[in-house]
Design an enzyme around this catalytic site. Structure first.
Site, PDB file in Angstrom:
ATOM      1  N   GLY A  24      -2.638  -1.442  -3.460  1.00  0.00           N
ATOM      2  CA  GLY A  24      -1.389  -1.072  -4.126  1.00  0.00           C
ATOM      3  C   GLY A  24      -0.218  -1.322  -3.198  1.00  0.00           C
ATOM      4  O   GLY A  24      -0.391  -1.797  -2.067  1.00  0.00           O
ATOM      5  N   ASP A 164       1.632  11.911 -10.192  1.00  0.00           N
ATOM      6  CA  ASP A 164       1.309  10.590 -10.760  1.00  0.00           C
ATOM      7  C   ASP A 164       0.056  10.715 -11.631  1.00  0.00           C
ATOM      8  O   ASP A 164      -0.956  10.056 -11.395  1.00  0.00           O
ATOM      9  CB  ASP A 164       1.084   9.584  -9.617  1.00  0.00           C
ATOM     10  CG  ASP A 164       0.931   8.151 -10.112  1.00  0.00           C
ATOM     11  OD1 ASP A 164       1.338   7.863 -11.260  1.00  0.00           O
ATOM     12  OD2 ASP A 164       0.410   7.314  -9.357  1.00  0.00           O
TER      13      ASP A 164
END
Ligand code: AMP
Length: 266
Positions: A24, A164
């Site tokens: 990521g 998240d």
């Protein structure tokens, strides 16, 4: 993320098998069969571990970058440790190297029959792709959604915000007969008792369910909220649970309204 970062990780953790499983913007996640400090044969034969590595960001001043990496790594590790102490399902923290942005943790989940890891997202997609509508709306799915809601309810009752919440950041542990959801990825997590922060957390999950599982999203979201409510009636929260739940859900309605207005304005 480049090969350079992967080889830097390999230099920091020498002579250890590393398999990249996710890259990521913030971190690279590796899987390894090696425990950082135990050579117990059981661990050698049975376990996989996860190493989350935050590489240096070249666009930041190096001293500031080192400080940010250290703070985020420590924040994530502390959050996981606190969750484990509260008995809220998440990977067990094994070890961390704050200066190099490394967290070593338990590997959660199993491989689904199609080879993908058992995140809630992959599992629901797997059921959807099997093409059997009754599987997607079965009691098993209902129970998983309910348990996920309950998990988030317990998180919020501890004044902890995930930051998240997506169906990828929920991993199913156990087996297909009895799934138990667990939370992962605490890179954006924080501590807050505000109904607003809890409502935004719930809204983010609701949006994630709507965009990734659109056909049955309404049903899944209602089961999630049922589970969320149920956590507030557990006997340890009897005194204030109901009031907190009412306040958060009222806020959630306001957050949804703000979200709708924003999407109308483009
Ligand atoms: P993260 O950057 O923490 O969101 O992790 C990226 C991906 O790595 C997740 O979507 C999972 O597929 C996988 N992952 C991270 N941590 C774990 C864990 N403890 N057990 C199993 N898979 C994990």
């Amino acid at each position: 993320m480049s090969e350079k970062h992967i080889s830097r990780a390999q230099q920091l953790i020498p002579a250890i098998d590393l398999k990249v499983i996710s890259q990521g913007a913030e971190a690279i996640v590796f899987q390894t069969k090696t425990h950082p400090y135990s050579s117990h044969p059981y661990l050698k034969n049975h376990s996989q571990f996860i190493i989350k590595y935050r590489p240096p960001k070249p666009y930041r001043h190096s001293k500031i970058d080192a400080q940010i990496t250290k703070t985020r790594t420590a924040g994530e590790a502390k959050f996981m440790y606190k969750l484990s102490k509260l008995g809220i399902a998440c990977p067990a923290l094994i070890s961390c190297d704050l200066n190099n942005g490394i967290i070593w943790m338990e590997n959660l989940g199993i491989d689904l029959p199609n080879g993908n890891v058992s995140s809630v997202k992959n599992w629901l997609w797997y059921l959807e792709n099997e093409g059997r509508e009754d599987d997607c709306t079965s009691d098993t799915v209902k129970e998983v959604c309910y348990k996920v809601g309950q998990l988030i309810g317990r998180l919020h009752l501890a004044d902890m915000i995930h930051g998240d919440l997506t169906t990828s950041n929920l991993i199913l542990t156990g087996s297909q007969d009895l799934w138990e959801p667990a939370l992962i990825d605490f890179g954006l997590s924080s501590f807050s008792g505000l109904a607003e922060d809890k409502a935004v957390d719930l809204y983010v999950l609701e949006r994630s369910v709507t965009s990734t599982h659109s056909v049955f999203a309404k049903l899944y979201n209602s089961w999630l909220l049922d589970g969320y409510e149920s956590a507030h009636s557990l006997k340890e929260y009897k005194k204030f649970g109901k009031a907190k739940h009412t306040e958060t859900i009222k806020r959630l309605e306001e957050v949804r309204l703000r979200g709708r207005k924003r999407s109308m304005l483009g």
